[in-house]
Design an enzyme around this catalytic site. Structure first.
Site, PDB file in Angstrom:
ATOM      1  N   GLU A 192       0.896  -3.257   1.329  1.00 48.73           N
ATOM      2  CA  GLU A 192       1.279  -1.960   0.752  1.00 48.73           C
ATOM      3  C   GLU A 192       0.404  -0.835   1.282  1.00 48.73           C
ATOM      4  OE1 GLU A 192       4.043  -2.171  -0.579  1.00 48.73           O
ATOM      5  OE2 GLU A 192       4.003  -4.329  -0.832  1.00 48.73           O
ATOM      6  N   ALA A 236       5.690  -6.182  -4.520  1.00 46.47           N
ATOM      7  CA  ALA A 236       5.045  -4.883  -4.713  1.00 46.47           C
ATOM      8  C   ALA A 236       5.863  -3.841  -3.971  1.00 46.47           C
ATOM      9  CB  ALA A 236       3.612  -4.911  -4.187  1.00 46.47           C
ATOM     10  N   GLU A 262       5.490   0.174  -2.110  1.00 49.08           N
ATOM     11  CA  GLU A 262       4.527   1.105  -1.538  1.00 49.08           C
ATOM     12  C   GLU A 262       4.715   2.556  -1.926  1.00 49.08           C
ATOM     13  OE1 GLU A 262       7.816   0.491   1.656  1.00 49.08           O
ATOM     14  OE2 GLU A 262       6.755  -0.748   0.205  1.00 49.08           O
TER      15      GLU A 262
END
Length: 942
Positions: free
Chosen positions: A341, A305, A307
């Site tokens: 995140e 992922a 951020e």
């Protein structure tokens, strides 16, 4: 950026040690080549992008950058990569009609420098605007702006998204692509009407500033706050979303975007994400700064992922939960990634690093809080207990002399991506956890509150963190022997970690000697590195594990320190490092190890569960390192027959796996298997295959360890039950195995070489679009012992028409390598033969390093070393920096394994014979039965 990147780059944590002078000169030369000159800086970007996912080659864009010269200059240097520059204008506020542009050069090397020469000098502090029109290529490696696809109702659907960290904003638009050079961004995306979901960091504007363009729908977004280039993000798609508008837990608009038809799988992310944001805001006493939070799940994504401020992008498997399919482990991982995140909204976005030399300021805090702050909202997950297991794992990669420290100068793009490794994430998170405990949790929290407020929207260095923490410490009554900056500079600028050797000063004394040295896997190497080490202890006559603040400090200036331990003379045993809050190992005098084995085998619950895990992990690793006799480690392990908690078993499992690898083929191997079957027998009966009412959240992890040992090492009841479960599923699709044991069931059923089972599971893979299910199947399919099916599976890595996405293809090799010694050797031959074909067909930057790092954990012999020599001879010319580092790690680990066998194989064999070989009493195995088990294991595996 979550750790799917760093897990693949553990090898990149290693470097080549240089002398101080060589290192300094090299860094100066690299800085001159790669770092932007500090002659100007940006304040505002106005970016327009024309994105049509249906056209997959390139996109058109233009950017206007408002800059301030620091000095009088006649050229401006910024970054641009993989694009064609069509036009440039440079104008001033004073005379906007005068174009000062003369000509430009765009570097063709990895500096990516765009140098714009001017017709005359421009004056210091006089604002100017650079206007650039360009055509940029879509990235083919998922770093930059790129096209992704998914299948919907039998057709391929395109979307465009981005991954700009750490050095890929320059592929989206010309910019000052360094984290400290922050600015405000205004984004406008023009996209065809067919793509209704167009998102960026901020909400769409209500007013209109830009002209319409024929054939496109205009999406104008509000200006951002001051931020770094790498946090910009784009999504052009047909995604749908769920949101918190009806029943908001969190007061800011919160949406989760995903492929049409998957919205029901986003409910967990919506709920957990909001709960976690509330917890982080309360902890930091600082509100989230942007007007919205979007979470988007895309099919192809390089990291776990990313951020991006206001638009956080995830790989699907890292965000979406499908009940009945998603495993407990994946669900926990999703929660942890969401928290990771979310943490970056403060550590990274609100306060960013001065340069990528300090990547750990972002990723170390995100690693710590992904556990600590998940614990706030899901305490039953026991994340901080599990944190200790992750810390023990990172000890392995941090125990070599060549490992880079947390703070490590980096300049080139490959060096920068290499900082996203185990050191920046898990080691740094572990050191931060130690910092929390030696400061005490509340003073630590207060220091972080000061840090964020003092450095909001700014670029920070570790010194800024230390100033804030010191202020909080000074405002309290708590004291430590040196300033925070002194202690933490040692931990952040020196690689590795210490081992403390603790022994009583005399049999009846109330004191101990504590010596420290750097812990190195290869004991023939030496280091003078020393640290300020916080210590605390428990003695058998005063069992209190709760207070983890330091009772003493071991100083770097003395080879050994005498430490008073009141009451020790009346104690049978003692333990240093309560709850393993310190980032170090502990060795003891032999008498204390014997006493610890005795108390564990008689009344193990007296000792805190995290210290039970510490004792097991330290004992086996110290034995592996030649600092402790293996007899002591094995005697401690006997208590596991009575251990019902998952955490100590999780600590023991890597040691068992290592012994499985190095003993494979040894005379004692079948005795070792019997030892493990004997050790796990009570928990095999207790846990079995079926979930019981009221189980702990972590019990599925415990069950998998126990079942894996039993099915892999020849427990016929385990193997038969696994095969029955798969057969029932084949007969009736409604009898799907419990997701938490699917990998184990599938793998156990494939080890016998059944082609029908392989084809059934491969067809399952082809028929599912669920990323969690795909991950389970990819992990299991490599377990087949059928040579033809295994070769078919390996060839999916290099088949351009393979149904396996490039981001997942490395998992094929990893699965085969981990399946068995035979599978590992076949995979090694395949990689040696096909590395040049594998490299461009797996995920860029990380796919091959992930494969090589898996080999590093399993290759053990001189024959393996010869294969690596062949790999280098044939393919060295195309190795990346990360691949070279991984090869170095493989060689180092092979050398260590050979040395281990020479030093320890006989010792281990003797202990196993004495305790589990015939004729050794009630617990021994008869020679005839041992032969039968050996024969069955051989038949089953081959």
């Amino acid at each position: 950026m979550y750790s799917l990147i760093f897990l693949a780059l553990i090898g990149a944590a290693f470097g080549v040690p240089l002398s101080t002078n060589e290192d300094s000169t090299r860094n100066q030369n690299l800085a001159a080549l790669y770092v932007l000159p500090q002659t100007s800086y940006p304040t505002f970007y106005d970016v327009r992008l024309f994105i049509d996912p249906g056209y997959t080659e390139a996109f058109h864009g233009n950017v206007s950058i408002r800059i301030i010269p620091n000095i009088n200059i006649d050229q401006i240097t910024i970054h641009a990569m993989a694009m064609r520059i069509d036009s440039i204008r440079v104008v001033s506020d004073v005379n906007p009609n005068e174009d000062l542009f003369s000509d430009f050069t765009l570097a063709t090397d990895d500096t990516h420098l765009l140098t714009i020469r001017l017709t005359r000098n421009i004056t210091a502090l006089q604002p100017h605007v650079i206007h650039i029109d360009y055509v940029a290529q879509y990235a083919d490696d998922m770093f930059g702006v790129y096209v992704s696809t998914y299948e919907e109702n039998g057709r391929t659907v395109n979307l465009v998204t981005s991954q700009l960290q750490p050095t890929f904003a320059r592929r989206a638009f010309p910019c000052y692509d360094e984290p400290a050079l922050k600015a405000v961004f205004r984004t406008t995306i023009y996209a065809p009407a067919a793509y209704a979901t167009v998102r960026s960091n901020t909400p769409e504007r209500r007013d209109s500033l830009k002209p319409n363009e024929p054939g496109y729908v205009k999406h104008e977004f509000e200006d951002t706050l001051v931020m770094s280039t790498y946090l910009i993000a784009y999504l052009v798609s047909n995604f749908n979303y769920i949101e918190n508008s009806q029943n908001p837990i969190y007061p800011i608009p919160f949406r989760v975007y995903s492929r049409p038809g998957t919205q029901n799988t986003a409910e967990f992310a919506l709920e957990f994400g909001q709960q976690n944001m509330i917890a982080l805001e309360e902890y930091t006493e600082f509100p989230y700064a942007f007007p919205k939070i979007d979470k988007a799940a895309v099919p192809d994504f390089a990291a776990g992922a990313m951020e991006n401020w206001g638009l956080v992008i995830y790989r699907e498997v890292a965000l979406l939960v499908r009940e009945g399919v998603t495993t407990t482990s994946v669900k926990q991982n999703i929660g942890r990634i969401i928290c990771h995140e979310n943490t970056h909204m403060w550590f990274g976005n609100e306060v960013g690093p001065m340069s990528w030399t300090y990547t750990w300021l972002n990723e170390g805090f995100a690693n710590f809080f992904e556990n600590y702050a998940t614990d706030f909202v899901r305490p039953q997950w026991r994340m901080m207990d599990q944190f200790v297991i992750a810390m023990q794992n990172v000890f392995q990669s941090d125990a070599v002399l060549s490992v880079n420290p947390m703070t490590h100068p980096v300049y080139t793009p490959s060096q920068i991506i290499g900082t996203f490794n185990a050191v920046a994430y898990q080691k740094s998170g572990s050191v931060i956890r130690m910092l929390q405990h030696f400061m005490t949790p509340e003073i630590f929290r207060r220091g972080l509150v000061i840090y964020i407020k003092a450095n909001s929207r700014a670029a920070a260095a570790p010194s800024d963190l230390y100033v804030a923490l010191q202020q909080a410490l000074d405002e309290s009554s708590h004291r430590i022997p040196k300033p925070i900056s002194t202690i933490m500079t040692e931990w952040s600028t020196q690689g590795g970690f210490p081992v403390l050797t603790v022994r009583r000063t005399a049999p009846n004394a109330d004191s101990v000697f504590v010596a420290q040295e750097r812990y190195l896997t290869d004991r023939s190497l030496t280091s003078t590195d020393r640290w300020h080490v916080p210590v605390n202890w428990v003695i058998s006559s005063n069992v209190n594990f709760s207070d983890t603040s330091p009772q003493a400090w071991i100083l770097p200036t003395f080879p050994a320190t005498a430490v008073d331990v009141p009451g020790l003379s009346n104690a049978d045993w003692y333990i240093f490092n309560k709850q393993q809050t310190g980032y170090y190992r502990v060795n003891y005098d032999v008498e204390n190890w014997v006493a610890l084995a005795r108390v564990l085998n008689n009344s193990h619950e007296i000792i805190h569960v995290l210290n039970r895990a510490q004792i097991v992990d330290d004992a086996f690793n110290l034995a592996r390192n030649g600092r402790l006799h293996y007899k002591n480690a094995f005697e401690i392990s006997r208590y596991l027959e009575m251990e019902k908690d998952y955490i100590p078993w999780a600590a023991a499992n890597p040691a068992f796996n290592y012994l499985d690898i190095v003993l494979s083929g040894a005379n004692s191997y079948n005795l070792y298997r019997y030892y493990l079957l004997n050790l796990t027998a009570p928990m095999f009966e207790d846990l079995g295959f079926d979930v019981k009412s009221g189980e702990e959240f972590v019990t599925p992890y415990h069950r998998n360890i126990i079942l894996d040992i039993n099915c892999r090492f020849g427990n016929q009841r385990c193997i038969s039950r696994a095969q029955e479960i798969l057969q029932a599923f084949k007969n009736n699709p409604n009898q799907r195995p419990n997701p938490d044991i699917q990998t184990l069931v599938y793998c156990s059923s494939l080890r016998a070489g059944n082609v029908e089972n392989f084809n059934f599971l491969w067809n399952m893979y082809l028929g599912t679009s669920d990323s969690s299910e795909q991950s389970i199947l990819l992990s299991a399919l490599g377990c087949t012992s059928n040579a033809e099916r295994r070769n078919f599976y390996l060839n999916q890595i290099i088949d351009d028409n393979s149904a396996v996405r490039e981001q997942d293809r490395h998992s094929i090799a990893v699965s085969v390598i981990n399946s068995s010694p035979e599978g590992m050797n076949v995979a090694l031959d395949f990689v040696v033969e096909n590395f040049h074909r594998i490299q461009p067909r797996v995920q860029a930057l990380t796919g091959t390093t992930n494969i090589l790092n898996t080999f590093a954990r399993r290759l053990t012999t001189s024959a393996h070393n010869e294969k690596i020599d062949e790999l280098v001879r044939r393919h060295e010319s195309i190795f990346s920096a990360g691949e070279r580092a991984s090869i170095a790690a493989i060689r180092e680990n092979i050398a260590a394994s050979i040395a281990w066998s020479n030093s320890n194989a006989g010792i281990v064999e003797n202990w196993l014979k004495e305790n589990y070989g015939p004729p050794s009493g009630a617990k021994s195995l008869t020679a005839g039965l041992l032969v039968l088990i050996s024969l069955f294991v051989a038949i089953f595996n081959h």
